[in-house]
Structures are given as structure tokens and as C-alpha cells.
Design a protein around this motif. Sequence first.
Motif, PDB file in Angstrom:
ATOM      1  N   ALA A  53     -19.725  65.197 107.085  1.00  0.00           N
ATOM      2  CA  ALA A  53     -19.530  64.431 108.346  1.00  0.00           C
ATOM      3  C   ALA A  53     -20.451  63.241 108.684  1.00  0.00           C
ATOM      4  CB  ALA A  53     -19.358  65.361 109.553  1.00  0.00           C
ATOM      5  N   ARG A  68     -11.172  62.858 121.068  1.00  0.00           N
ATOM      6  CA  ARG A  68     -12.461  62.856 120.688  1.00  0.00           C
ATOM      7  C   ARG A  68     -13.573  62.774 121.661  1.00  0.00           C
ATOM      8  NH1 ARG A  68     -15.218  57.778 120.745  1.00  0.00           N
ATOM      9  NH2 ARG A  68     -13.949  56.086 121.525  1.00  0.00           N
ATOM     10  N   ALA A  79     -16.379  67.503 118.518  1.00  0.00           N
ATOM     11  CA  ALA A  79     -17.349  67.980 117.873  1.00  0.00           C
ATOM     12  C   ALA A  79     -16.466  69.032 116.959  1.00  0.00           C
ATOM     13  CB  ALA A  79     -18.493  68.871 118.631  1.00  0.00           C
ATOM     14  N   LYS A  80     -15.255  69.332 117.238  1.00  0.00           N
ATOM     15  CA  LYS A  80     -14.529  70.505 116.818  1.00  0.00           C
ATOM     16  C   LYS A  80     -13.326  69.741 115.812  1.00  0.00           C
ATOM     17  CE  LYS A  80     -14.690  73.756 120.732  1.00  0.00           C
ATOM     18  NZ  LYS A  80     -13.991  74.318 121.595  1.00  0.00           N
ATOM     19  N   LEU A 112     -12.897  68.300 112.635  1.00  0.00           N
ATOM     20  CA  LEU A 112     -13.584  68.142 111.375  1.00  0.00           C
ATOM     21  C   LEU A 112     -12.940  66.816 110.439  1.00  0.00           C
ATOM     22  CD1 LEU A 112     -13.764  71.797 109.956  1.00  0.00           C
ATOM     23  CD2 LEU A 112     -15.355  70.548 111.346  1.00  0.00           C
ATOM     24  N   GLN A 147     -14.921  64.077 113.730  1.00  0.00           N
ATOM     25  CA  GLN A 147     -15.281  64.443 114.686  1.00  0.00           C
ATOM     26  C   GLN A 147     -15.272  63.017 115.833  1.00  0.00           C
ATOM     27  OE1 GLN A 147     -19.163  65.670 113.288  1.00  0.00           O
ATOM     28  NE2 GLN A 147     -18.490  67.876 113.230  1.00  0.00           N
ATOM     29  N   HIS A 148     -16.173  62.589 116.511  1.00  0.00           N
ATOM     30  CA  HIS A 148     -16.301  61.671 117.472  1.00  0.00           C
ATOM     31  C   HIS A 148     -15.763  60.450 117.106  1.00  0.00           C
ATOM     32  CE1 HIS A 148     -19.133  64.789 119.132  1.00  0.00           C
ATOM     33  NE2 HIS A 148     -18.331  64.626 120.250  1.00  0.00           N
TER      34      HIS A 148
END
Length: 378
Positions: free
Chosen positions: A112, A285, A290-291, A293, A315-316
Motif C-alpha cells: 500500500a 476514505r 484504513a480498511k 485495501l 486506503q485513504h
Amino acid sequence: MTAMTPPALIPLTILTGFLGSGKTTLLNRLLKDPALQDTVVIMNEFGEIGLDHLLVETVDEGMVLLSAGCLCCTVRGDLIATLEDLLRKRDNDRILPFKRVIIETTGLADPAPILHAVLYHPYLSLRYAVEGVVTAVDAVNGAATLDAHREAVKQAAVAERIVITKTDLVQDPDGLVRLHERLRQLNPGAALLAADAPAEAVVSGGLFGLDGKIGDVAEWLKTEAVEAAEHASHAHQHGHHHHPGQDHHHHHDVNRHDDRIRAFCLTSDQPVRQGTLDMFLDLLRSSQGAKLLRVKGLVALAEDPDHPVVIHGVQHVIHVPAVLPRWPSADRRSRLVFIVDDLERDTVERLWNAFLGRPAVDQPDAAALSDNPLSLRR
């Protein structure tokens, strides 16, 4: 090329895999393939790969040129600085104009941050096109590694292509079948490849082709595979498929890291307003980043439904890399594919439906996801 013409995007592939996955052997084989000529490989240390027998000459400090025409360099401090330095040398004709980049990560690395580095960087995102993540999984010890290491599960979950290595050492064919099934369940959109697959198949097949132009979007999205896996999972949960003697206990094993990973697809037959899409992605986001992927999508915007927008998120970070000149097929639905960690499909779907103004049938909390539903109808 005129001054107004932007340079062609350079496809970038991330090669990952847990310690002992056979990533080193795979990379060595890929580097010998003529199809990867004019490729730059970025790695942490040359010593990890053992390139001595391929080395032709030292081009620069921390850089080697291989006989197959590949240029290898080490990460000098910061990956972003390394990628910028390569572009600088390329643009100034100090190195050959490479056509592709492969980043080889350490065995413990989460892909990531590397995706972030390219997708979110204002300059790098204009020059490099993320081709995808390739993850090596050991055919012999892969299942045990997935059980023991959450990092290995995430590496497989975010991959576009999973290469099964060391199949020649397998003594339990049924175990290999179970590993394949597990990986398909974990990441239904990933292509599963043999270790001897052609180099072009391993590093290509993503959103961008070697020329940097948009490639096979449907193959990149894999909507049908994700939807089929969802239906199969739903049928398994609500049907009566357990037979005596069959081993299904692993689905309920609290130590099984991939039980928390889910892949699902949300769609809309109606075009989505640009502002609505932006607000949905921003709220998603910021609240669940964080969740997330991976997020991939092809969306019809109400303002310009003939030119779908490609969504790519990690992620974000949500990046909108391209507007397509046309739809890749007759299917003009908006499709968003999610690979999530410890996040229920229902949570994301309620948010999606709330922003689209869909009736909240059996969704009593959907209205609460938006404080001002009127703002969605601007």
C-alpha cells in the motif's frame, strides 16, 4: 512530440511476496526474458537477488545494467526520490529511455505505501501508471504462511496477479488445490499464474499497456469474477453444502486472517453525478480508509455518461487517473470493486445507496449516513 503533448505514461508493477515465497527466483527469471528489455527494476539490495551472473557493467553508483537490457537500481533512501531520479536521468538522456518499472519489495512489505507514493504524488502520478501488484505465493508453505502472517494475506488480497511458485516441490496435490481455492476466495479478481508463466503475462494485464495507454479495463476490474464469488459465498452460507468428512471448519477458525478480507462489487444502472461520486468517495476514505485495501471502479458520470471515469484507490488515497474515450463493452453500469479488511459490505452499500438517493429498504440507518440528503440532489 510537440511541447504540448504529455509524455506517455510508464507502466509500473510492484512485485511482492512473503519471505520464502520464491520472489527472488521469480524476479531472476523475469529479468532474463527479452520481453522485459528496457525495464528498470528497483530493489532494496542487489545482494538479496544475486545478480552477479547477469551483470554486464556498472552504469552508475547503485545501478547495474543487465544482459537482457534491464536496468536495476537500489532504493536510495526514499522511493519517491529514486523514482524522480530515474525520470530525471531518462529525460536528460543519461540512461536509456526505459519503458517499464518493476519495484521489488521486501518480504514483510505492505504494498500500500508504494501504491500511495505513486498515486498520490502530483508529479509521479503524471509520469507513472500503476500496472498492478504481483504477489508470489509458495505452493508448499503458502497456506501455513497465510495462517501465520497477516502481511502475507494482505499481499495476496491486493494483487492483480498471484504467481504460485515451487509447484515442482508439491507432494500434496490436494493441498495445492485447496491453496488455489483459498486464494480465489481471498481475491477473486486476481489472475492465478504458474511460476513459468511468460514474463509479459506476469507484469502486464493491468489497467495500462506497455505504451502507457489504457488497456483492458474489464480485465483490470474483474467485476464478473468478484460478483460470481459473492454469489457462490452467499449460496454457501445459506445453503446446505456441508457433507460429512469434508473439512469446512477453517471458515470459522478465528486464527484464519483471511476471514476478515472481503471482495465485493457495487453497481448503479443510472449515471452518477460528479459531486455525488466525490462526496461518496471522500466520506468513505475519511471514515473507513484504513480498511480499504483496494478500490477500483468504472463510473458513468451524469455530466458525461459516454466517457466513463476510471477510479483507483488504496486506503485513504483515491486517485482518478483517466477518463476513457469510450465504454470498453456494452455494459455501461457504474461498477465499484472493493477489497476490504474487517469492513462489512453492508456498511459500504448503505453509504452508496444513501448518496444515490435509493430507497432505504431494510436499511433503517442509511439516512444517518448523510446529515444533509438535500445536498446530494444539487
